[in-house]
Design a protein around this motif. Structure first.
Motif, short mmCIF file in Angstrom:
data_model
loop_
_atom_site.label_atom_id
_atom_site.label_comp_id
_atom_site.label_asym_id
_atom_site.label_seq_id
_atom_site.Cartn_x
_atom_site.Cartn_y
_atom_site.Cartn_z
N LYS A 119 0.82 -1.21 0.00
CA LYS A 119 0.00 0.00 0.00
C LYS A 119 0.86 1.27 0.00
O LYS A 119 0.57 2.22 -0.73
N HIS A 120 1.88 1.28 0.83
CA HIS A 120 2.61 2.55 1.04
C HIS A 120 3.93 2.69 0.28
O HIS A 120 4.32 3.80 -0.09
N LEU A 121 4.67 1.59 0.12
CA LEU A 121 6.05 1.74 -0.35
C LEU A 121 6.19 2.19 -1.82
O LEU A 121 7.08 2.99 -2.12
N PRO A 122 5.34 1.74 -2.74
CA PRO A 122 5.56 2.21 -4.13
C PRO A 122 5.54 3.74 -4.27
O PRO A 122 6.41 4.30 -4.95
N SER A 123 4.61 4.41 -3.59
CA SER A 123 4.57 5.88 -3.74
C SER A 123 5.69 6.57 -2.96
O SER A 123 6.02 7.74 -3.22
N LEU A 124 6.30 5.85 -2.00
CA LEU A 124 7.43 6.43 -1.26
C LEU A 124 8.74 6.21 -2.02
O LEU A 124 9.57 7.12 -2.09
N THR A 125 8.92 5.04 -2.62
CA THR A 125 10.17 4.82 -3.37
C THR A 125 10.23 5.74 -4.60
O THR A 125 11.30 6.18 -4.99
N SER A 126 9.06 6.06 -5.17
CA SER A 126 9.05 6.98 -6.33
C SER A 126 9.13 8.44 -5.89
O SER A 126 9.25 9.34 -6.71
N MET A 127 9.04 8.66 -4.57
CA MET A 127 9.03 10.00 -3.97
C MET A 127 7.85 10.85 -4.46
O MET A 127 7.91 12.08 -4.41
N GLU A 128 6.81 10.17 -4.94
CA GLU A 128 5.55 10.88 -5.17
C GLU A 128 5.08 11.38 -3.79
O GLU A 128 4.58 12.48 -3.65
N LYS A 129 5.32 10.53 -2.77
CA LYS A 129 5.05 10.92 -1.39
C LYS A 129 6.36 10.92 -0.60
O LYS A 129 7.29 10.21 -0.94
N PHE A 130 6.37 11.74 0.47
CA PHE A 130 7.56 11.84 1.31
C PHE A 130 7.26 11.34 2.72
O PHE A 130 6.12 11.43 3.20
N ALA A 131 8.32 10.82 3.38
CA ALA A 131 8.14 10.25 4.71
C ALA A 131 9.03 10.93 5.75
O ALA A 131 10.10 11.44 5.42
N SER A 132 8.55 10.93 6.99
CA SER A 132 9.34 11.42 8.12
C SER A 132 9.42 10.35 9.20
O SER A 132 8.55 9.48 9.29
N TYR A 133 10.45 10.47 10.04
CA TYR A 133 10.72 9.51 11.11
C TYR A 133 10.60 10.28 12.43
O TYR A 133 11.32 11.27 12.63
N CYS A 134 9.69 9.85 13.30
CA CYS A 134 9.37 10.68 14.47
C CYS A 134 9.60 9.95 15.78
O CYS A 134 8.73 9.20 16.24
N LEU A 135 10.77 10.20 16.37
CA LEU A 135 11.10 9.59 17.66
C LEU A 135 11.23 10.68 18.73
O LEU A 135 10.61 10.59 19.79
N THR A 136 12.00 11.72 18.45
CA THR A 136 12.33 12.76 19.44
C THR A 136 11.09 13.54 19.90
O THR A 136 10.21 13.86 19.11
N GLU A 137 11.09 13.85 21.20
CA GLU A 137 10.03 14.70 21.77
C GLU A 137 10.69 15.85 22.54
O GLU A 137 11.87 15.76 22.88
N PRO A 138 9.91 16.87 22.88
CA PRO A 138 10.49 17.98 23.66
C PRO A 138 11.14 17.46 24.95
O PRO A 138 12.21 17.92 25.33
#
Ligand code: FAD
Ligand code: 2MC
Length: 390
Positions: A119-138
């Motif tokens: 569902k998600h990876l084809p549009s991310l590998t083509s960079m039609e969509k962009f992803a972020s990685y969210c670990l850090t908090e204030p």
């Protein structure tokens, strides 16, 4: 997708030494892309804080959007050493933009089900969509396992509350890999969710004004009763910290690789400058201080590159001590390469301090590599724990 002339350097800092013919080919494609698509615009993107989405998508056509993602979803199916070589070459043209590609990859890096991958990876590998990685908090930076964003299951949804700080791509990305607490205190109570832009209760802070990394936006990601469908849980409940840490091992190699590219380009610029610039009726290159400084810079680049490539190989081989290898390589390479950029700036004299010259961008962009993806103090923590383990 990769094809181009192999570029031949003749220099003790030649980054193609020791690589296979296939890796040299990947390297020359990446360096050509960096030279043509990144380098001419790096200073403008830095000054205008411009996120070059179109250029990123052009790079995705060459496979840069999913370098070590499997080919069934559009990835290039490469190894971590291949990837390191590519990130190093790309960074010579723009460190900040290359580093964003690495973070996009971490957001794409998923232990998810086959359904989630398709569902998600084809549009991310083509960079039609962009992803972020969210670990850090204030309230949870170095102490990532102390995070306090909560995820409570209610019927067909998890309801997320909390906020994430310093998120690369935040606000512009379409997909957010978010670590949140579903269980008790500590690392075992953390789960990983794929949160999509547009989900109810998801919002973003102001765009941060930064010393470097200006070609990519950084914002807080805020969840207020944010509803996430249960099918967007990645892996099982309680696996989130492990998923986050495994993603970071590769991320630390990639960030170290970006520092190598900054150092390589800084040395290349310094060599050119000291041959041309004259003081006391001779080129700066004639002074022994200049010669010894360049030799030390080349030596530090070489040791950094060897450590990064060794750790990348350990990652490819799934070595049991991979976390420590990646930590030590990230620590050494990001500290040493920052110093190389600083020395290159010094060899430029006052000109290095001007934004007309590229060395100051490499310096500012690589400074943050000693802080993010785990500070270099945390890297020492990871390495020493492995050394002292029973
Ligand atoms: P702190 O943890 O408060 O550390 C402050 C200082 O104290 C550091 O020098 C640290 O090493 C030291 N320190 C802390 N604990 C100890 C200890 N036990 N022993 C010795 N020294 C210690 N995070 C994400 O999740 N996703 C992203 O996309 C992302 N992108 C970023 C982009 C930028 C431009 C920046 C600046 C940060 C980004 N980060 C991201 C966050 C980054 O990972 C954190 O800033 C980093 O992990 C440090 O956390 P902190 O800033 O809270 O510093
Ligand atoms: N690889 C694999 N597993 C790891 C790991 C790694 N690098 N680091 C920790 N773990 C495991 C560890 O083995 C343990 O597993 P188990 O319980 O099965 O033994 C578990 O995770 C918990 O680890 P600790 O007991 O060491 O937990 P502690 O809370 O004491 O310390 C620490 C964890 C400090 C190493 C971790 O919180 C950390 O790495 N902090 C830095 C956070 C960070 O790097 N943030 C970067 C955010 S992303 C970013 O900056 C971007 C730009 C994208």
């Amino acid at each position: 997708a990769f094809s181009s002339q192999i570029r031949h350097f003749s220099s003790p800092i030649d980054p193609s030494v020791g690589l296979t013919d296939d890796q040299k080919e990947l390297q020359s494609v990446a360096r050509a892309f960096a030279d043509n698509e990144f380098a001419p615009f790096m200073q403008e993107w830095d000054a205008k804080q411009h996120f070059p989405v179109d250029v990123l998508r052009k790079g995705a056509e060459l496979g840069f959007g999913g370098l070590y993602t499997r080919e069934d979803v559009g990835g290039a199916g490469l190894g971590r050493l291949d990837t390191s070589v590519i990130f190093e070459a790309l960074s010579t043209g723009c460190v900040s933009t290359t580093a964003y590609i690495s973070i996009h990859k971490m957001g794409t890096y998923t232990y998810g089900s086959e359904d989630q991958r398709q569902k998600h990876l084809p549009s991310l590998t083509s960079m039609e969509k962009f992803a972020s990685y969210c670990l850090t908090e204030p309230g949870a930076g170095s102490d990532a396992a102390g995070l306090s964003t909560t995820a409570v299951k209610k019927g067909s949804h998890y309801v997320l509350n909390g906020s994430k700080a310093f998120i690369s791509g935040g606000g512009d990305s379409d997909v957010y890999l978010i670590m949140a607490r579903t269980g008790g205190a500590g690392p075992k109570g953390i789960s990983c969710f794929l949160v999509e832009k547009g989900f109810k209760g998801l919002s973003f802070g102001k765009k941060e004004d930064k010393l470097g990394w200006n070609s990519q936006p950084t914002r807080a990601v805020i969840m207020e009763d944010c509803e996430v469908p249960v099918e967007n849980l990645i892996g099982a409940e309680g696996q989130g910290f492990s998923i986050a840490m495994k993603g970071l091992n590769g991320g630390r190699i990639n960030i170290g690789s970006c520092s190598l590219g900054a150092a390589q380009a800084s040395i290349e610029a310094a060599v050119e400058h000291v041959k041309v610039r004259k003081q006391f009726n001779q080129p700066l290159a004639n002074f022994q201080n200049t010669q010894f400084k360049l030799a030390d810079m080349a030596t530090a680049l070489m040791s950094s590159r060897l450590m990064i490539r060794q750790a990348a190989t350990m990652l490819d081989q799934n070595h049991p001590d991979v976390a420590a290898f990646c930590a030590m390589a990230k620590l050494h390479a990001t500290d040493e390469c920052f110093k190389i950029c600083d020395d290159a700036l010094q060899l430029h004299g006052g000109y290095g301090y001007l934004k007309d010259y590229k060395v100051n961008v490499y310096l500012r962009d690589s400074r943050v590599h000693r802080i993010l993806e785990g500070t270099n103090e945390v890297m020492r923590m990871v390495a020493s724990r492995a050394l002292l383990a029973d």
